[in-house]
Design an enzyme around this catalytic site. Structure first.
Site, PDB file in Angstrom:
ATOM      1  CB  SER A  32      -0.955  -0.048   1.198  1.00 33.92           C
ATOM      2  OG  SER A  32      -1.971   0.920   1.088  1.00 33.92           O
TER       3      SER A  32
ATOM      4  CG  ASP B 196      -7.150  -3.628  -2.661  1.00 32.59           C
ATOM      5  OD1 ASP B 196      -7.884  -2.979  -1.895  1.00 32.59           O
ATOM      6  OD2 ASP B 196      -5.935  -3.405  -2.773  1.00 32.59           O
TER       7      ASP B 196
ATOM      8  CG  HIS C 242      -5.566  -3.057   0.837  1.00 29.40           C
ATOM      9  ND1 HIS C 242      -5.073  -2.438  -0.299  1.00 29.40           N
ATOM     10  CD2 HIS C 242      -4.995  -2.404   1.886  1.00 29.40           C
ATOM     11  CE1 HIS C 242      -4.260  -1.459   0.043  1.00 29.40           C
ATOM     12  NE2 HIS C 242      -4.185  -1.424   1.360  1.00 29.40           N
TER      13      HIS C 242
END
Length: 439
Positions: A244, A362, A390
């Protein structure tokens, strides 16, 4: 403890936060110490201390055997990186791949294809509106002069990174709200294989110190923290693994240290666009309001960050510290994501091989963004995990570990230099006989 009591406590703490001006669960700075449980507390700046997990295999008493000598006619792992990047004044970007990128060597199911010979990207809207000629108007658009042109022509030696090799270090960088605990399965897996691993807690996360000033959580402040950790533990061949927001710091380090970063792995990192905080976001609310909403935010993260919301995922969210950060730090982290340099051009300049891993469920990062990243990067491989979201490293640790390990061991197929054929000896021409003479 009931959910009603938890919500009441959150509301009460929120009122105290408004009165006192500081969150009640603020983490105080820690001294720089070496702990016996494998954690190191590194003071990157005065009063700014990061917790780091540094582990590796036991030292080998005898040196490993020398590697076999390479055949001088074979270029092992050598890749010629040739690319021309042209930026026009109207915001148009043209990326031309002039060489052969070895993308076909790591192909398989859900892999990316060969890069296009030329890729055109619109960076921004041209100032003054759309200046393109209308279709059928009969007017031809004048060719625009480039604002700048970047030529990349270099050779990269990409080799297999195996466990117990003394010059290989794996760096793991988490994203917003997480901690180094999200990498537990990966850290244990690679340490068992003999790799040296380094995983820091970002400032304000995990057991790192949490300065009570918003400027401590800008991208540039956090990037300098990661630079300090990288330069402290880096060796000859370093592999950066980011998740991320942590992907941005991996990109920054790969751009700053191209000779030290050997490979990069980006997990649900998003597209190759410059960072800019959103003006209309829930994270712009006052800290005390965010603190009152923290139970709702945690539930929203569970819904968006995991493919399923069962008891297993709730336990992973809790034990993995996937989203456990104070409201002040969360607000400062989201508003501090300003990095205009990290645009498409910045990513297109990277020559390091990159593995992109994306969980198909995600809801934070659409798959189109990682596909866009794969198109912009010179040496990129995109792998999709159908059952992941995610937090794919927590949901599907075995699959992620296998993909990461295969990429670490990957190296391009050696290309033998073309053998030169011996030139034929020139033949002596005999003079033609004169008329009347015998041949």
């Amino acid at each position: 403890m009931t959910s009603e009591h938890t919500m009441l406590t959150g509301v009460t703490d929120g009122f105290f936060c408004c009165l006192l001006g500081t969150p009640p669960n603020a983490v105080r700075p820690l001294e720089s110490v070496e702990s016996s449980d494998g954690y190191t507390f590194v003071e990157v700046k005065p009063g700014r201390v990061l917790r780091v997990k540094h582990a590796g295999p036991a030292p080998i008493p005898t040196p490993p055997p020398p590697p076999p000598e390479d055949d001088p006619g074979v270029k092992t792992g050598l890749v010629r990186c040739q690319r021309r990047i042209t930026v026009y004044r109207n915001g148009r970007l043209v990326v031309e791949n002039l060489g052969r990128a070895p993308r076909a060597d790591l192909q398989g199911r859900s892999g990316s294809g060969d890069p296009p010979a030329a890729l055109e990207v619109e960076l921004a809207e041209p100032a003054g509106g759309d200046t393109r000629a209308n279709p059928g108007s009969g007017r031809r658009r004048r060719p625009r002069r480039p604002k700048r042109t970047i030529h990349i022509d270099c050779e990269q030696r990409i080799t297999s990174c195996k466990g117990a090799q003394a010059d290989v270090v794996l760096f793991f960088i988490h994203g917003v709200g997480g901690s180094l605990a999200i990498w537990k399965e990966q850290l244990d897996f690679f340490v068992r294989l003999g790799y040296e691993v380094v995983a820091p807690d970002l400032a304000g996360h995990g057991a790192s110190s949490a300065p009570q000033v918003a400027a401590a959580y800008t991208f540039y402040a956090l990037a300098e923290d990661m630079r300090a950790i990288f330069t402290r533990y880096a060796k000859k061949r370093n592999v950066l693994i980011g998740h991320s927001y942590g992907v941005s710091f991996c990109t920054f380090l790969a751009h700053e240290y191209p000779d030290l970063v050997h490979k990069v792995i980006m997990i649900n990192g998003g597209g190759p666009t410059a960072l800019e905080p959103s003006l209309c976001s829930i994270f712009n609310m006052p800290t005390c309001v965010l603190h009152c909403l923290s139970p709702c935010l945690a539930w929203s993260f569970l819904k968006a960050g995991f493919a399923r919301q069962g008891a297993k995922e709730k336990q992973l969210l809790k034990e993995g510290n996937a989203f456990n950060v104070s409201s002040f730090v969360l607000r400062a982290m989201m508003s501090g994501q300003y990095w205009p340099e990290g645009d498409e051009v910045y990513h297109a300049e990277l020559t390091v091989p990159v593995l992109l891993v994306h969980g198909m469920h995600d809801k934070f990062v659409p798959v189109e963004e990682d596909q866009r990243m794969a198109e912009i990067l010179l040496l990129a491989f995109l792998k999709l995990i159908e059952e992941g979201s995610h937090m794919v490293m927590l949901e599907c640790p075995e699959t992620v570990n296998t993909l990461l390990h295969e990429f670490l061991l990957w190296e391009p197929e050696p290309e033998a230099e073309p053998k030169l054929e011996p030139k034929p000896k020139p033949q002596l021409l005999q003079p033609e006989p004169a008329p009347g003479e015998e041949k």
